[in-house]
Write an enzyme that holds these catalytic residues in place. Structure first.
Site, PDB file in Angstrom:
ATOM      1  N   ASN A   1      47.323  19.903 -12.678  1.00  0.00           N
ATOM      2  CA  ASN A   1      46.741  18.960 -11.718  1.00  0.00           C
ATOM      3  C   ASN A   1      45.411  18.472 -12.291  1.00  0.00           C
ATOM      4  OD1 ASN A   1      45.615  17.608  -9.578  1.00  0.00           O
ATOM      5  ND2 ASN A   1      45.474  19.390  -8.211  1.00  0.00           N
ATOM      6  N   TRP A   2      45.407  17.239 -12.758  1.00  0.00           N
ATOM      7  CA  TRP A   2      44.219  16.714 -13.451  1.00  0.00           C
ATOM      8  C   TRP A   2      43.154  16.241 -12.456  1.00  0.00           C
ATOM      9  CZ3 TRP A   2      46.866  13.359 -17.878  1.00  0.00           C
ATOM     10  CH2 TRP A   2      47.598  14.225 -18.694  1.00  0.00           C
ATOM     11  N   LYS A   3      43.466  16.268 -11.181  1.00  0.00           N
ATOM     12  CA  LYS A   3      42.508  15.878 -10.135  1.00  0.00           C
ATOM     13  C   LYS A   3      41.850  14.537 -10.489  1.00  0.00           C
ATOM     14  CE  LYS A   3      42.067  20.690  -8.842  1.00  0.00           C
ATOM     15  NZ  LYS A   3      41.260  21.793  -8.360  1.00  0.00           N
TER      16      LYS A   3
ATOM     17  N   HIS B   1      47.146  19.477  -0.854  1.00  0.00           N
ATOM     18  CA  HIS B   1      46.194  20.275  -1.645  1.00  0.00           C
ATOM     19  C   HIS B   1      44.982  20.614  -0.779  1.00  0.00           C
ATOM     20  CE1 HIS B   1      43.340  21.446  -4.725  1.00  0.00           C
ATOM     21  NE2 HIS B   1      44.374  21.632  -5.523  1.00  0.00           N
TER      22      HIS B   1
ATOM     23  N   GLU C   1      41.964  20.592  -1.342  1.00  0.00           N
ATOM     24  CA  GLU C   1      40.863  19.613  -1.425  1.00  0.00           C
ATOM     25  C   GLU C   1      41.127  18.430  -0.501  1.00  0.00           C
ATOM     26  OE1 GLU C   1      40.942  19.299  -5.678  1.00  0.00           O
ATOM     27  OE2 GLU C   1      40.126  21.332  -5.827  1.00  0.00           O
TER      28      GLU C   1
ATOM     29  N   GLU D   1      47.639  28.406  -3.197  1.00  0.00           N
ATOM     30  CA  GLU D   1      46.331  28.271  -3.838  1.00  0.00           C
ATOM     31  C   GLU D   1      45.253  28.776  -2.882  1.00  0.00           C
ATOM     32  OE1 GLU D   1      46.481  25.097  -7.138  1.00  0.00           O
ATOM     33  OE2 GLU D   1      46.001  24.068  -5.282  1.00  0.00           O
TER      34      GLU D   1
ATOM     35  N   GLY E   1      38.692  26.577  -8.782  1.00  0.00           N
ATOM     36  CA  GLY E   1      37.516  26.087  -9.504  1.00  0.00           C
ATOM     37  C   GLY E   1      36.333  27.031  -9.460  1.00  0.00           C
TER      38      GLY E   1
ATOM     39  N   SER F   1      42.049  29.100 -10.610  1.00  0.00           N
ATOM     40  CA  SER F   1      41.441  29.701 -11.807  1.00  0.00           C
ATOM     41  C   SER F   1      42.464  30.379 -12.730  1.00  0.00           C
ATOM     42  CB  SER F   1      40.328  30.680 -11.400  1.00  0.00           C
ATOM     43  OG  SER F   1      39.298  29.977 -10.729  1.00  0.00           O
TER      44      SER F   1
ATOM     45  N   GLY G   1      44.420  23.744 -12.531  1.00  0.00           N
ATOM     46  CA  GLY G   1      43.424  22.676 -12.440  1.00  0.00           C
ATOM     47  C   GLY G   1      42.630  22.588 -13.740  1.00  0.00           C
ATOM     48  N   GLY G   2      41.437  23.158 -13.738  1.00  0.00           N
ATOM     49  CA  GLY G   2      40.500  23.032 -14.874  1.00  0.00           C
ATOM     50  C   GLY G   2      41.121  23.293 -16.238  1.00  0.00           C
TER      51      GLY G   2
HETATM   52  P1  13P Z   1      41.486  25.464 -10.873  1.00  0.00           P
HETATM   53  O1  13P Z   1      42.590  25.924 -11.833  1.00  0.00           O
HETATM   54  O2  13P Z   1      40.478  24.601 -11.523  1.00  0.00           O
HETATM   55  O3  13P Z   1      40.915  26.630 -10.133  1.00  0.00           O
HETATM   56  O4  13P Z   1      42.205  24.530  -9.782  1.00  0.00           O
HETATM   57  C1  13P Z   1      43.360  24.967  -9.163  1.00  0.00           C
HETATM   58  C2  13P Z   1      43.946  23.841  -8.407  1.00  0.00           C
HETATM   59  O5  13P Z   1      43.381  23.409  -7.412  1.00  0.00           O
HETATM   60  C3  13P Z   1      45.192  23.246  -8.900  1.00  0.00           C
HETATM   61  O6  13P Z   1      45.743  22.380  -7.956  1.00  0.00           O
END
Ligand code: 13P
Length: 260
Positions: A11-13, A97, A99, A169, A175, A215, A236-237
């Site tokens: 997920n490149w957000k 998600h 977020e 999640e 993050g 993470s 994510g990251g």
């Molecule tokens: P991180 O891997 O950066 O913690 O993010 C997880 C995430 O929200 C994937 O959708």
């Protein structure tokens, strides 16, 4: 429990210009020839979807969007519909998600409409659920997840459920560098599977793909994927660099083979 090939989604957000997205996708496609045991999915921002699609054209890596709106078309400024995502070449779409729930006020009812809309257009939903730190501290984790599953999947028939990927999640792990321990994640994943079995039966629940996100890194992916009920990751990251994303995938494949 069916041991499934790892499903690894990036997920490149809100990251990546079109040029950056193409470079990253190209590097992942190149490496994916050696990662055939995994299902790899990339979720770039909307602006890069069609260009990344061209990069993915000849390979097995699949495309996902990060959100959609439930109406098919109309006066909804700023929104993107499921038929538009299908048209842009998306096989999957991330829905609900944390977020989006946190910053854009998404509710279980809205998430449910989005899941239905995606299914109607033949785009597979990746339904995200997870508790906050305060909810975990109050011992409400399982109740929150049960509510999110029930609300998100309201009215979804067994035939459609087969097309849905669930992603757990924990909000406190996203993050933050704080990963759930394999034991913590497994406890929740097994609860999710039990909950799904109550609605859809044991067979379909066992076949359901349940991802962990929060993470995920090369260093923790082997131990997480080794757990019985963890079928892959929503990253994510660490998905923003080809090397770490590929390493996570390699570690997941290694764990999958040892689980067999
Ligand atoms: P991180 O891997 O950066 O913690 O993010 C997880 C995430 O929200 C994937 O959708």
């Amino acid at each position: 429990m069916a041991n499934k090939p790892p499903f690894i989604a990036g997920n490149w957000k809100m990251h990546m210009t079109i040029a950056e997205a193409k470079n990253l996708a190209t590097a992942i496609v190149k490496a994916s020839a050696d990662l055939l045991e995994a299902e790899i999915v990339l979720a770039p921002p909307f602006t890069a979807l069609s260009e990344v699609k061209k990069v993915l054209e000849d390979g097995s890596v699949q495309l996902a969007a990060q959100n959609l709106f439930w109406e098919e078309k109309g006066a909804f400024t700023g929104e993107v519909s499921a038929p538009m995502l299908k048209d842009a070449g998306c096989q999957y779409v991330i829905i609900g998600h944390s977020e989006r729930r946190q910053y854009f006020g998404e509710s279980d009812a809205g998430v449910n409409k989005k899941v239905s809309a995606a299914l109607k257009s033949g785009v597979f939903p990746i339904l995200c659920i997870g508790e906050s730190l305060a909810e975990r501290d109050r011992d409400e984790t399982m109740d929150i997840l049960s509510r999110q599953i029930q609300g998100g999947l309201e009215g979804i028939a067994a035939g459609d459920f087969k097309s849905i990927v669930v992603a757990y999640e924990p909000v406190w792990a996203i993050g933050t560098g704080k990963t759930a321990t394999p034991g913590q994640a497994e406890e929740v994943h097994s609860h999710i599977r039990e909950k799904l079995a109550l609605s859809y039966g044991i067979g379909p629940a066992e076949c359901a793909i349940i991802l962990y996100g929060g993470s995920v890194k090369p260093a923790n992916s082997f131990a997480l994927q080794s757990e019985k009920n963890i079928d892959g990751f929503l990253v994510g990251g660490a998905s923003l660099e080809a090397e770490s994303f590929i390493q996570i995938t390699r570690e997941a494949i290694r764990a999958y083979k040892e689980k067999k």
